[in-house]
Design an enzyme around this catalytic site. Structure first.
Site, short mmCIF file in Angstrom:
data_model
loop_
_atom_site.label_atom_id
_atom_site.label_comp_id
_atom_site.label_asym_id
_atom_site.label_seq_id
_atom_site.Cartn_x
_atom_site.Cartn_y
_atom_site.Cartn_z
N ASP A 1 -11.53 2.27 3.45
CA ASP A 1 -11.80 0.84 3.32
C ASP A 1 -13.31 0.59 3.19
OD1 ASP A 1 -9.53 -0.74 3.23
OD2 ASP A 1 -9.26 -0.76 5.40
N GLN B 1 -4.87 -1.94 9.43
CA GLN B 1 -4.73 -3.26 8.82
C GLN B 1 -5.30 -4.34 9.75
OE1 GLN B 1 -3.38 -3.69 5.62
NE2 GLN B 1 -4.13 -5.77 5.85
N LYS C 1 0.84 -1.20 0.00
CA LYS C 1 0.00 0.00 0.00
C LYS C 1 0.88 1.26 0.00
CE LYS C 1 -3.79 -2.49 2.05
NZ LYS C 1 -4.54 -2.94 3.22
#
Ligand code: NAP
Length: 282
Positions: free
Chosen positions: A118, A95, A51
């Site tokens: 997200d 994460q 990322k």
């Protein structure tokens, strides 16, 4: 049979994001993505690193927060709060999975919905349900982008999704429904799974079990999308689909690696760019 090239499609998406980012920077806004990594799960480290690399490629600033596994819930929530309040940070992601003892839901809910790139916050999930959203979750949205890139129409098709997680299975089913697919969701209690999957024109596997989908579960000419990121008996990365045996039955199939994975990251870049635009009224 066509092997869908997720690397190629994702490179095109990132190229477009990079182009738009250049324009945004001219207007004084550099998109910023904060990534929080708690503990030292090796797979999570790889994802976070990928990322970060993607951010560099498209011209974003990335902010990495590596916290020890012993981090308390209060410490984590206070970091999220700080990031919510920083103007130069447009997207925040934590994460998952988090180490034991930390409450993932509480962390997701603490992220400001405007910075929830997200699309896991319940406000964003609800908006997806009714089809009025700013952000879509990265993996399912990346898959839809890939289908579009290959001119694979969903309308009227029998779509079967194996898996009902909040991250992949459920939102995937919703996005296929938005595109007028006839969607069936399967899970560990589904009876006669093979009978169901054999009806699929579009079969999405998000199970987390290596090579779970075998040739006898797939209809001739089906489009097979493999979300899995698993390890085979030799520790090699593989998907939820037994690729070698299934591929010849398919009209299209995604490989692992090089299929869904790169699309997930490309969509994250798209979402962060959008967040930066929205937060700056551009
Ligand atoms: P998850 O939360 O573990 O969900 C797995 C789903 O599979 C559950 O709904 C489970 O059913 C179902 N399942 C398990 N065993 C089954 C069986 N025997 N028959 C039918 N269904 C079964 O996993 P996830 O987070 O959705 O991830 C799925 C896979 O995708 C993993 O390999 C993960 O690493 C990968 N992934 C990849 C990306 C990417 O970017 N490529 C992104 C996210 C995830 P129940 O609900 O009944 O337990």
């Amino acid at each position: 049979m066509i092997i869908i090239d997720g690397k190629k499609v994702s490179a095109e998406v990132k190229e477009q994001v990079a182009k738009e980012t250049k324009e945004l920077i001219k207007k004084g806004v550099t998109p910023g993505l904060a990534v929080i990594l708690v503990g030292d799960d090796p797979a999570s480290k790889v994802y976070v690193n990928n990322k970060k690399k993607a951010c560099e490629l498209v011209g974003f600033k990335s902010y990495e927060y590596k916290l020890p596994a012993e981090t308390t819930q209060e410490e984590l929530l206070s970091l999220v709060e700080e990031l919510n309040n920083r103007k130069e940070i447009n997207g925040i992601l934590c994460q998952l999975p988090l180490p034991k003892g930390l409450d993932e839901n509480a962390v997701i809910e603490a992220i400001s919905p405007e910075k929830d790139v997200d699309a896991f916050h319940k406000q964003n999930v609800g908006r997806i349900m009714i089809g009025d959203y700013d952000f879509l979750p990265c993996t399912p949205a990346g898959i839809m982008e890939m289908l579009k890139a290959y001119d694979i129409s969903v309308e009227g098709k029998d779509c079967v999704v194996i898996g009902r997680s909040n991250i992949v299975g459920k939102p995937m089913s919703m996005l296929l429904l938005h595109q007028n697919g006839t969607v069936t969701i399967c899970h560990s209690r589904t009876k006669n799974l093979k009978e169901v999957t054999k009806r699929a024109d579009i079969l999405v596997a998000a199970v987390g079990i290596p090579k779970f989908v075998t040739a006898d579960m797939v209809k001739d000419g089906a489009v097979v999308i493999d979300v899995g990121m698993d390890r085979d008996e030799n520790g090699k990365l593989c998907g939820d689909v037994d690729f070698e045996n299934v591929k010849d039955k398919c009209s299209y199939i995604t490989p692992v690696p090089g299929g869904v994975g790169p699309m997930t990251i490309a969509t994250l870049m798209k979402n962060t760019l959008k967040a930066a635009k929205l937060q700056n009224n551009l």
